[in-house]
Enzyme design. Structure first.
Site, PDB file in Angstrom:
ATOM      1  N   ASN A  59       0.272  -1.423   0.251  1.00  0.00           N
ATOM      2  CA  ASN A  59       0.030  -0.335   0.068  1.00  0.00           C
ATOM      3  C   ASN A  59       0.534   1.406  -0.441  1.00  0.00           C
ATOM      4  OD1 ASN A  59      -2.127  -1.904   0.020  1.00  0.00           O
ATOM      5  ND2 ASN A  59      -2.583  -1.510   2.407  1.00  0.00           N
ATOM      6  N   HIS A  96     -17.586  36.456 -30.534  1.00  0.00           N
ATOM      7  CA  HIS A  96     -18.746  35.789 -31.415  1.00  0.00           C
ATOM      8  C   HIS A  96     -18.581  35.174 -32.379  1.00  0.00           C
ATOM      9  CE1 HIS A  96     -21.295  37.725 -28.495  1.00  0.00           C
ATOM     10  NE2 HIS A  96     -20.207  39.097 -28.838  1.00  0.00           N
ATOM     11  N   SER A 129      -7.079  12.382 -48.836  1.00  0.00           N
ATOM     12  CA  SER A 129      -8.465  11.730 -48.936  1.00  0.00           C
ATOM     13  C   SER A 129      -8.299   9.919 -49.907  1.00  0.00           C
ATOM     14  CB  SER A 129      -9.852  12.637 -49.040  1.00  0.00           C
ATOM     15  OG  SER A 129     -10.583  11.307 -48.998  1.00  0.00           O
ATOM     16  N   LYS A 150      -7.637  16.647 -51.448  1.00  0.00           N
ATOM     17  CA  LYS A 150      -7.575  16.295 -50.050  1.00  0.00           C
ATOM     18  C   LYS A 150      -6.746  16.562 -49.291  1.00  0.00           C
ATOM     19  CE  LYS A 150     -11.045  17.207 -47.629  1.00  0.00           C
ATOM     20  NZ  LYS A 150     -12.284  17.085 -47.047  1.00  0.00           N
ATOM     21  N   ASN A 189      -5.896  17.289 -45.378  1.00  0.00           N
ATOM     22  CA  ASN A 189      -6.770  17.245 -44.181  1.00  0.00           C
ATOM     23  C   ASN A 189      -5.790  17.375 -42.662  1.00  0.00           C
ATOM     24  OD1 ASN A 189      -8.787  16.971 -45.328  1.00  0.00           O
ATOM     25  ND2 ASN A 189      -9.054  14.741 -45.367  1.00  0.00           N
ATOM     26  N   GLU A 194      -6.820  17.858 -35.461  1.00  0.00           N
ATOM     27  CA  GLU A 194      -8.242  17.264 -35.499  1.00  0.00           C
ATOM     28  C   GLU A 194      -8.487  16.015 -34.591  1.00  0.00           C
ATOM     29  OE1 GLU A 194     -11.284  16.521 -38.798  1.00  0.00           O
ATOM     30  OE2 GLU A 194      -9.138  17.364 -39.993  1.00  0.00           O
ATOM     31  N   TYR A 237      -6.850   2.552   2.388  1.00  0.00           N
ATOM     32  CA  TYR A 237      -6.430   1.582   1.063  1.00  0.00           C
ATOM     33  C   TYR A 237      -7.396   0.959   0.222  1.00  0.00           C
ATOM     34  CZ  TYR A 237      -4.510  -0.769  -2.941  1.00  0.00           C
ATOM     35  OH  TYR A 237      -5.004  -0.812  -4.013  1.00  0.00           O
ATOM     36  N   GLN A 293      -5.940   0.613  -7.695  1.00  0.00           N
ATOM     37  CA  GLN A 293      -5.009   0.012  -8.663  1.00  0.00           C
ATOM     38  C   GLN A 293      -6.001   0.960 -10.135  1.00  0.00           C
ATOM     39  OE1 GLN A 293      -3.614  -4.120  -8.738  1.00  0.00           O
ATOM     40  NE2 GLN A 293      -5.234  -3.962  -9.573  1.00  0.00           N
ATOM     41  N   LYS A 309      -4.208   3.267 -12.575  1.00  0.00           N
ATOM     42  CA  LYS A 309      -2.753   3.549 -13.349  1.00  0.00           C
ATOM     43  C   LYS A 309      -3.265   4.151 -14.621  1.00  0.00           C
ATOM     44  CE  LYS A 309      -0.869   1.435  -9.394  1.00  0.00           C
ATOM     45  NZ  LYS A 309      -2.111   1.177  -9.295  1.00  0.00           N
TER      46      LYS A 309
HETATM   47  N1  ARG Z   1      -1.121  -3.362  -7.139  1.00  0.00           N
HETATM   48  C1  ARG Z   1      -1.931  -3.225  -6.331  1.00  0.00           C
HETATM   49  C2  ARG Z   1      -2.112  -0.713  -6.626  1.00  0.00           C
HETATM   50  O1  ARG Z   1      -2.293  -0.716  -7.970  1.00  0.00           O
HETATM   51  C3  ARG Z   1      -0.737  -2.713  -4.999  1.00  0.00           C
HETATM   52  C4  ARG Z   1      -0.959  -2.092  -3.919  1.00  0.00           C
HETATM   53  C5  ARG Z   1      -2.289  -3.482  -3.062  1.00  0.00           C
HETATM   54  N2  ARG Z   1      -2.447  -3.424  -2.023  1.00  0.00           N
HETATM   55  C6  ARG Z   1      -3.177  -4.535  -1.033  1.00  0.00           C
HETATM   56  N3  ARG Z   1      -3.107  -5.157  -0.093  1.00  0.00           N
HETATM   57  N4  ARG Z   1      -3.766  -5.228  -2.330  1.00  0.00           N
HETATM   58  O2  ARG Z   1      -3.504  -0.451  -5.875  1.00  0.00           O
END
Ligand code: ARG
Length: 482
Positions: free
Chosen positions: A124, A170, A291, A297, A299, A304, A331, A336, A339
């Site tokens: 954690n 505008h 295109s 064209k 583009n 975009e 936690y 998780q 990420k």
């Molecule tokens: N892979 C977990 C995360 O990204 C790591 C921490 C996991 N901790 C746990 N008590 N399961 O958060």
């Protein structure tokens, strides 16, 4: 080196083994796939190794592990580092995440020392440390790209201080502005983004390690030492907070959202400017696509896409905020899920800044010269500025200076514009006698006022579009950006 012995990680390493002695059946394959994060969090490996080495160094300094353990851990981690870098490291889904993969490999390589590494630590506080370390480097890379973006804009601006286009409100022609002034508006936006980034970096750069699972640890850890080793500016002061909050990731994504919103506005203008109906600019072929059906064209796909990619970053911000909302301390596995949105935000904002800066200011060669930036069609811009009575305000201001109250002047000019529209002429094309018919105070000096350059020069106030002001801003930005 002691002989590696079986422990729960080795067990986990063998498919279909349970977590520990507590468990009587292994995890199902579906649950394994659902709960594992290694496919994406392996990206944190450098930070994970750095964090572990700092932790081990501190454990040894505090006499919690022996010097030989530390040496074994360092040797094992050096090998793991080169295995991962060389692409020979075997990532195992059974080992759930980056932390367990690296720890299990360490134990295989160095035995008991590997099993001592996790003393006084939990995944954690480990993962919170890894993400912060990783993000800190990405912040520095992003800051450099934000500076490059500003330099590209300042570079193009410096060549177009006297190039005039209609400024819009505008999206209707309002008053003449210089192209340089227009671009410098974006420099202001990106410079505020850079300020935000510098500010939030301080809050990212704090050490969670030492919080352990949630309550701190009974070992005599030296958190200051770990913070120093890893270059953290501060230490998370509450263990529950340290392992649970992801506000630092939300803050970064919020910063990135504003960058992408700013990029998106600029991208939209580039798309519009390049449209045949405006024809204000051209982009190099290397940034355009054709295109498959319409041979004529070209583009502006890059612009975009930059505009479109702002959507995913806005989405990530919503995702992360929602992820955090309602989580009880401390936690939770929910975290998780921080990420992938964070990684994608970083990738998107970095790639977008890089490609947009290049498309605008050109690719920078080794000698510092730029090639392939956008080209400006000066005549088209000026023609457009002349078409929309952009200097009407200047005529009103002229009459005010001759003694007419502004509201009356506004009305007089409205009549003049109405007449000019009926005649299909610009105000500056009306004969003096016609103009004097609207107000006798109008003299021959009005034509300078009605010209685009006259209008531009008149706005000689701090932050205004007059070339002298714009040049001063360019100098200020150059001094600031280096
Ligand atoms: N892979 C977990 C995360 O990204 C790591 C921490 C996991 N901790 C746990 N008590 N399961 O958060």
């Amino acid at each position: 080196m002691s002989t590696p012995s079986l422990d729960h990680l080795d067990q986990l390493d063998k498919k279909s083994q349970a977590w520990s002695a507590l468990f009587s059946e292994p995890m199902s394959e579906l649950v394994k796939r659902y709960t594992s994060s290694v496919t994406f969090d392996k990206r944190l490996w450098r930070a994970d190794i750095a964090g572990s080495l700092a932790h081990a160094d501190m454990l040894a300094a505090q006499g919690i592990i022996g010097p030989q353990d530390l040496a074994d851990i360092q040797r094992g981690m050096a090998q793991i580092h080169s295995e991962i870098q060389g692409g020979t490291f075997e990532w195992k889904l059974d080992l759930e995440d980056v932390h367990l993969n690296i720890e299990a490999r360490l134990t295989t390589l160095v035995g008991d020392a590997g099993k001592r590494l996790h003393t006084g630590r939990s995944r954690n506080d480990q993962v919170a440390t890894d993400v912060r370390l990783w993000l800190r480097d990405e912040i520095d890379a992003t800051a450099a790209l934000l500076d490059d973006m500003q330099r590209a804009l300042v570079f193009v601006a410096a060549q177009h201080v006297e190039v005039i286009l209609p400024g819009f409100t505008h999206l209707q022609v309002a008053q003449p502005v210089s192209f340089a002034h227009h671009l410098l508006a974006y420099v202001e936006m990106f410079s505020r983004d850079a300020e935000r980034l510098t500010d939030l970096r301080k809050r990212v750069n704090r050490l969670p390690l030492g919080a352990a699972a949630l309550a701190g640890t009974s070992y005599p850890l030296d958190r200051e030492r770990v913070a120093r080793t890893l270059g953290f500016e501060g230490i998370c002061q509450n263990s529950l907070d340290a392992v649970s909050d992801r506000d630092f990731a939300i803050e970064f994504t919020s910063f990135a959202t504003l960058v992408m919103v700013h990029v998106s506005r600029l991208a939209e203008e580039i798309v519009v400017w390049m449209s045949q109906n405006f024809g204000f600019i051209n982009l190099s072929d290397r940034y355009c696509t054709g295109s498959s059906i319409m041979p004529q064209k070209r583009n502006p796909d890059v612009a975009e896409l930059a505009r479109g990619k702002s959507g995913r970053v806005v989405g990530h911000l919503m995702g992360l905020i929602t992820l955090m909302k309602g989580q009880p301390l401390a936690y939770n596995k929910d975290n998780q899920e921080d990420k992938e949105p964070l990684f994608d935000t970083v990738d998107t904002v970095k790639d977008t800044l890089r490609i947009m800066a290049e498309m605008i200011g050109g690719e920078i060669a080794a000698d510092g010269s730029r090639t392939g930036g956008l080209t400006v069609k000066k005549e088209a811009m000026e023609r457009a500025a002349l078409r929309g009575y952009a200097t009407a305000t200047d005529l009103a201001d002229y009459l005010v200076k001759k003694g007419l109250p502004f509201r009356d002047a506004h009305e007089v000019v409205a009549h003049a514009v109405k007449t000019a529209i009926a005649l299909g002429q610009d105000l500056s094309e009306l004969p003096l006698a016609t103009l004097q018919g609207f107000d006798a105070r109008i003299g021959a000096d009005v034509f300078e006022v009605l010209s685009l350059t006259g209008s531009l020069n008149a706005r000689n106030v701090l932050g205004g579009t007059a070339p002298v002001q714009v040049r001063a801003q360019i100098e200020r930005h150059r001094a600031r950006l280096g």
